[in-house]
Motif scaffolding. Sequence first.
Motif, short mmCIF file in Angstrom:
data_model
loop_
_atom_site.label_atom_id
_atom_site.label_comp_id
_atom_site.label_asym_id
_atom_site.label_seq_id
_atom_site.Cartn_x
_atom_site.Cartn_y
_atom_site.Cartn_z
N LEU A 332 -14.28 -42.34 40.45
CA LEU A 332 -12.90 -42.84 40.50
C LEU A 332 -11.94 -41.92 39.75
O LEU A 332 -10.76 -41.82 40.10
CB LEU A 332 -12.85 -44.26 39.95
CG LEU A 332 -13.59 -45.31 40.80
CD1 LEU A 332 -13.63 -46.66 40.09
CD2 LEU A 332 -12.94 -45.45 42.18
N ALA A 333 -12.44 -41.21 38.74
CA ALA A 333 -11.61 -40.21 38.07
C ALA A 333 -11.30 -39.06 39.02
O ALA A 333 -10.18 -38.52 39.02
CB ALA A 333 -12.32 -39.69 36.82
N SER A 334 -12.27 -38.69 39.85
CA SER A 334 -12.05 -37.62 40.83
C SER A 334 -11.01 -38.01 41.87
O SER A 334 -10.33 -37.16 42.43
CB SER A 334 -13.37 -37.29 41.53
OG SER A 334 -14.36 -36.94 40.60
N MET A 335 -10.88 -39.31 42.12
CA MET A 335 -9.88 -39.80 43.08
C MET A 335 -8.51 -39.99 42.43
O MET A 335 -7.56 -40.40 43.10
CB MET A 335 -10.35 -41.14 43.68
CG MET A 335 -11.66 -41.07 44.42
SD MET A 335 -12.20 -42.73 44.98
CE MET A 335 -13.96 -42.47 45.21
N GLY A 336 -8.42 -39.71 41.13
CA GLY A 336 -7.14 -39.85 40.44
C GLY A 336 -6.80 -41.26 40.04
O GLY A 336 -5.65 -41.54 39.68
N LEU A 337 -7.78 -42.16 40.06
CA LEU A 337 -7.51 -43.56 39.74
C LEU A 337 -7.79 -43.90 38.28
O LEU A 337 -7.24 -44.86 37.75
CB LEU A 337 -8.36 -44.46 40.64
CG LEU A 337 -8.09 -44.33 42.15
CD1 LEU A 337 -9.11 -45.13 42.95
CD2 LEU A 337 -6.68 -44.78 42.48
N LEU A 338 -8.66 -43.11 37.63
CA LEU A 338 -9.03 -43.34 36.24
C LEU A 338 -8.97 -42.03 35.48
O LEU A 338 -9.07 -40.95 36.07
CB LEU A 338 -10.47 -43.89 36.13
CG LEU A 338 -10.85 -45.16 36.88
CD1 LEU A 338 -12.33 -45.45 36.67
CD2 LEU A 338 -10.00 -46.34 36.42
N ALA A 339 -8.85 -42.13 34.16
CA ALA A 339 -9.00 -40.97 33.27
C ALA A 339 -10.21 -41.20 32.39
O ALA A 339 -10.42 -42.31 31.88
CB ALA A 339 -7.74 -40.79 32.42
N LEU A 340 -11.02 -40.17 32.21
CA LEU A 340 -12.17 -40.25 31.32
C LEU A 340 -11.71 -39.98 29.89
O LEU A 340 -11.07 -38.96 29.62
CB LEU A 340 -13.23 -39.21 31.72
CG LEU A 340 -13.77 -39.29 33.16
CD1 LEU A 340 -14.74 -38.15 33.42
CD2 LEU A 340 -14.44 -40.63 33.42
N VAL A 341 -12.03 -40.89 28.97
CA VAL A 341 -11.55 -40.72 27.59
C VAL A 341 -12.68 -40.75 26.55
O VAL A 341 -12.45 -40.45 25.37
CB VAL A 341 -10.49 -41.79 27.23
CG1 VAL A 341 -9.26 -41.62 28.10
CG2 VAL A 341 -11.06 -43.21 27.36
N GLY A 342 -13.91 -41.09 26.95
CA GLY A 342 -15.00 -41.14 25.98
C GLY A 342 -16.32 -41.44 26.64
O GLY A 342 -16.41 -41.64 27.85
N GLY A 343 -17.38 -41.48 25.81
CA GLY A 343 -18.71 -41.81 26.30
C GLY A 343 -19.60 -40.59 26.43
O GLY A 343 -19.25 -39.48 26.02
N GLU A 344 -20.77 -40.80 26.98
CA GLU A 344 -21.74 -39.74 27.21
C GLU A 344 -22.24 -39.79 28.65
O GLU A 344 -22.50 -40.88 29.18
CB GLU A 344 -22.94 -39.87 26.26
CG GLU A 344 -22.61 -39.57 24.81
CD GLU A 344 -23.85 -39.58 23.94
OE1 GLU A 344 -23.76 -39.04 22.82
OE2 GLU A 344 -24.89 -40.13 24.37
N VAL A 345 -22.37 -38.61 29.24
CA VAL A 345 -22.85 -38.51 30.62
C VAL A 345 -24.15 -37.72 30.63
O VAL A 345 -24.19 -36.58 30.15
CB VAL A 345 -21.82 -37.83 31.54
CG1 VAL A 345 -22.38 -37.68 32.96
CG2 VAL A 345 -20.52 -38.62 31.58
#
Length: 356
Positions: A332-345
Amino acid sequence: MYRRGSSRRSALVRVTSRTRLKDLYQAYYSLRPSILLPQDFGRREFAFQLWEGDAYVRHLSFESVEDVAGYLAEKAPRQAYYSVAVYQLPEAPSMEEKGWLGSDLMFDIDADHLPGCEGATVSDECLEKAGREAGRLLRMLERDLGVKGEAFFTGHRGFHVIASCGWCSSLGARERRLIANYVAGRGVDLSRLFPRPRRGFDAAAPSPEDPGWRGWLARALRSRGGEPLRSLGGLEALERLLEEVAVHVDAQVTQDVSRLERIPFTLNGKASMLAVPVENPEGFKPTASLSPFHGEVTVKALADVDTRLMGARVALRRGEEADIPAHVGVALASMGLLALVGGEVVVRKSTGWGSI
């Protein structure tokens, strides 16, 4: 097809507000994931879209699968393609110099062009609809044209169906467009397929064994319990039935002999899902195995979001923050709907996807 892989299995990326999608792609491609290429990839043109600008790096050719994997690891492109066309000199800068030898037949099915999915955010429901269309197209190509095709999920909102055969490789744009129009039911004259009864003459009822569109519509009637034609209410009802059976393909894609196809098991930069082969698209179920990105991320909604994607439900108001599964958060971040702000991938080389 050829595959390429390496021994490393995973990588960890700690996410901050400065983390770029390119960083995640770099982590994935540095693992040298297994990719699929046609046997004749040495005669195909390769093209890549990098993260710096919208331009494509084109007119590339590679001598080995390892060279392609190395390019992916070095550049971590946003998009990665090879041509459906086979050339004498794929690295030449113009079609005339390349020396066209033939092209696969390519069909494009977009979920957002299907009834009920127009303009909608990508969702599991609409991707499953697109899968059913791709399955119907495979059956239509084999039954009506004697051509076996392969279905590939594009990693975003639909499917590509690729068919390779001796007689179809040399077809020009006009012939390819006619095939696309046929599977889409464009130009079908229902009054000729189902003539009205006349005095002293009663047209034969359609049979599922009939060739072409008479057979497809007869099978659709049989799936409804053998509903007789006369009960449908005339040509308007037949037109609605035709619309249900027709495959919604983009004829512009099919007629283009120099079109580009995504390299299987590379990421689609529009949704950060993998382009993958799908043996039975009518049974396609989007799951987390379509993404190499796992774990949990903190996101901030840039717009109202309410969708189910890869098995995860996300419903957020604009400006709201939440912790969600990484595979859907990155998508969803790639679609411009969300921004990633934290966490671990956790980035995995192998996602467990297999052709289904």
